[in-house]
Design an enzyme around this catalytic site. Structure first.
Site, short mmCIF file in Angstrom:
data_model
loop_
_atom_site.label_atom_id
_atom_site.label_comp_id
_atom_site.label_asym_id
_atom_site.label_seq_id
_atom_site.Cartn_x
_atom_site.Cartn_y
_atom_site.Cartn_z
N ARG A 50 0.82 -1.35 -0.11
CA ARG A 50 -0.11 0.01 -0.12
C ARG A 50 0.71 1.08 0.10
O ARG A 50 0.48 2.31 -0.85
CB ARG A 50 -0.95 -0.21 1.22
CG ARG A 50 -1.51 1.25 1.60
CD ARG A 50 -2.98 1.07 2.18
NE ARG A 50 -2.84 0.31 3.34
CZ ARG A 50 -2.27 0.42 4.67
NH1 ARG A 50 -1.76 1.72 4.76
NH2 ARG A 50 -2.33 -0.45 5.35
N TYR A 103 -16.92 17.62 -14.70
CA TYR A 103 -17.00 16.08 -14.89
C TYR A 103 -18.31 16.01 -13.74
O TYR A 103 -17.72 16.29 -12.60
CB TYR A 103 -15.75 15.48 -14.54
CG TYR A 103 -15.87 13.94 -14.40
CD1 TYR A 103 -16.25 13.26 -15.49
CD2 TYR A 103 -15.81 13.41 -13.34
CE1 TYR A 103 -16.50 11.72 -15.74
CE2 TYR A 103 -15.94 11.91 -13.07
CZ TYR A 103 -16.23 11.20 -14.36
OH TYR A 103 -16.48 9.92 -14.28
N ASP A 175 -7.54 19.38 -14.24
CA ASP A 175 -7.95 17.97 -14.41
C ASP A 175 -7.63 17.98 -16.05
O ASP A 175 -8.19 18.60 -16.93
CB ASP A 175 -9.42 17.77 -14.26
CG ASP A 175 -9.78 16.40 -14.62
OD1 ASP A 175 -9.23 15.77 -15.79
OD2 ASP A 175 -10.87 16.07 -14.15
N LYS A 200 -8.28 6.93 -18.90
CA LYS A 200 -8.91 7.67 -20.24
C LYS A 200 -7.65 7.36 -21.26
O LYS A 200 -7.18 6.21 -21.53
CB LYS A 200 -9.43 8.84 -19.96
CG LYS A 200 -10.30 9.07 -18.87
CD LYS A 200 -11.75 8.19 -19.11
CE LYS A 200 -12.70 8.13 -17.80
NZ LYS A 200 -12.87 9.37 -17.22
C1 LIG Z 1 -13.45 9.88 -15.88
C2 LIG Z 1 -13.22 11.28 -15.61
C3 LIG Z 1 -12.85 11.41 -14.09
C4 LIG Z 1 -12.75 10.44 -13.05
O1 LIG Z 1 -11.93 9.29 -12.97
P1 LIG Z 1 -12.18 7.79 -12.94
O2 LIG Z 1 -10.86 7.13 -13.38
O3 LIG Z 1 -13.35 7.28 -13.69
O4 LIG Z 1 -12.60 7.57 -11.60
C5 LIG Z 1 -12.15 12.72 -13.51
N1 LIG Z 1 -12.22 13.61 -14.61
C6 LIG Z 1 -12.64 13.63 -15.87
C7 LIG Z 1 -12.53 14.63 -16.62
C8 LIG Z 1 -12.91 12.18 -16.28
O5 LIG Z 1 -13.20 12.09 -17.52
#
Ligand SMILES: *Cc1c(COP(=O)(O)O)cnc(C)c1O
Length: 380
Positions: A50, A103, A175, A200
């Protein structure tokens, strides 16, 4: 490190071939604990997985290198990274500014969980620097930026927003999920932290869920490391491996995503069924000038509003055959979704509600001609 080109860093940073075996790729170290040479005698800094493990550590070094930052931390999801960032920066009584089209999951966490812990938020349009400055309060400690935003692809000027945040004594996080570090480097533009859902574009193959925080601020990174270990939202070694494997081809994929998206945008722009195409690469996009300055290209995400309202949007989503109807984005395969009913359902009735005639495309890296034919037939 940053003298090397992007792909060289993406492929090599954080890992040398294993000195014992010569393994060119990072092994998947499926071990929860590590033998010690006498009490407290850790080998290479590993005691318990961890806290740190030898598959995750190279990923974290790699993430830092590709974002041009000093410190990288990997998490079990983008939301886990979001949660860690919020809890590292904010205390009860503090205030943060969020995008008015954030988001959905970010908005839900802040609105439903952090509000209960006495943290206030104000949604603001990130494309309007004056509106963000006007939303600053004496207790504002964080400006949360997404650019391009999800799903409306609004653009925030990272340099200008960083100045607004820092003038107010607040931190700024970007982000960077939609752009990826290949297309946009928030730290170089003044941001304190770059955040990713590595699920992503970084992972890029729709086979792993993960998140990341990268910063140059050692004090912040120490807090991230404390919570990463203390709360435990860490990726397993297989997840870390898959994410690294994905990152190696990020530059190639982002070029192809951008190529294909531009062709889809061309098709949609001239189509009778389309009300409006939303893509930062279009000269008509209000954020085009800023996007051209701070992004290398405009990426693979395309949003479109259809004539005929919600039903037309739902019909389009159900008729494509190569574009798969699914949440998420950034994988090699093309996806289509209806944000109002899917990813952004939690924003219904709030200031962040998205238009019901909106469809979001994550344009993949298949052959452009097949994608174009699919969109054409689905629009009817
Ligand atoms: C998918 C997404 C998140 C969250 O991420 P997860 O891996 O699904 O927890 C945060 N910000 C944006 C812009 C996203 O597309």
């Amino acid at each position: 490190m940053s003298e090397q080109g992007f792909s060289t860093r993406a492929i090599h940073a954080g890992y040398e071939p294993d000195p014992q075996t010569g393994a060119v790729n990072v092994p998947i170290y499926a071990s929860s604990t590590f033998a010690q040479d006498g009490v407290g005698g850790m080998r290479n800094g590993f005691e318990y997985a961890r806290t740190g493990n030898p598959t995750r550590r190279p990923l974290e070094a790699n993430l830092a290198a590709i974002e041009g930052g000093a410190f990288g931390r990997a998490f079990s999801s983008g939301m886990a990274a979001t949660d860690c960032l919020l809890r590292s920066v904010l205390r009860p009584g503090d205030h943060l500014i969020i995008p008015n089209d954030a988001y959905g999951g970010t908005f839900r966490l802040i609105d439903k969980v952090f509000t209960e812990w006495g943290i206030e938020h104000t949604p603001a349009p990130m494309g309007d620097v004056d509106a963000v400055r006007a939303a600053i309060r004496p207790n504002t400690k964080l400006v949360w930026v997404e650019t391009p935003t999800n799903p409306l692809l609004n653009i925030g000027d990272i340099e200008a927003l960083s100045a607004v945040a820092h003038d107010a004594g607040a931190k700024i996080v970007v982000d960077n999920t939609f752009a990826s570090p290949y297309l946009q480097q928030p730290l170089a533009l003044g941001a304190d932290v770059a955040l990713h859902s590595t699920t992503k574009y970084l992972g890029g193959h729709s086979d792993v869920v993960g998140g990341a925080l990268v910063t140059d601020d050692e004090e912040l990174d120490t807090k991230f490391a404390f919570l990463q270990n203390g709360a435990g939202a860490v990726p397993g070694p297989f997840d870390a491996y898959l994410t690294m494997r994905g990152i190696k081809t990020l530059a190639l994929r982002m070029e192809r995503h951008s190529d294909n998206a531009e062709k889809i945008v061309d098709l949609l722009s001239g189509h009778a069924a389309v009300e409006r195409v939303i893509y930062p690469g279009l000269a008509s996009h209000p954020g085009h000038a800023v996007a051209s300055r701070q992004m290398r290209r405009f990426g693979g995400m395309v949003s479109v509003r259809l004539k005929g309202g919600k039903q037309a949007a739902l019909d389009f989503c159900s008729r494509t055959t190569i574009f798969t109807l699914a949440e998420s984005l950034g994988g090699v395969e093309s996806l289509i979704e209806h944000p109002g009913a899917m990813t952004h359902a939690s924003t219904a009735g709030s200031e962040l509600e998205v238009p019901e005639d909106l469809v979001r495309l994550s344009v993949g890296i298949e052959d452009a001609a097949d994608l174009l034919a699919d969109v054409e037939q689905a629009l009817g």
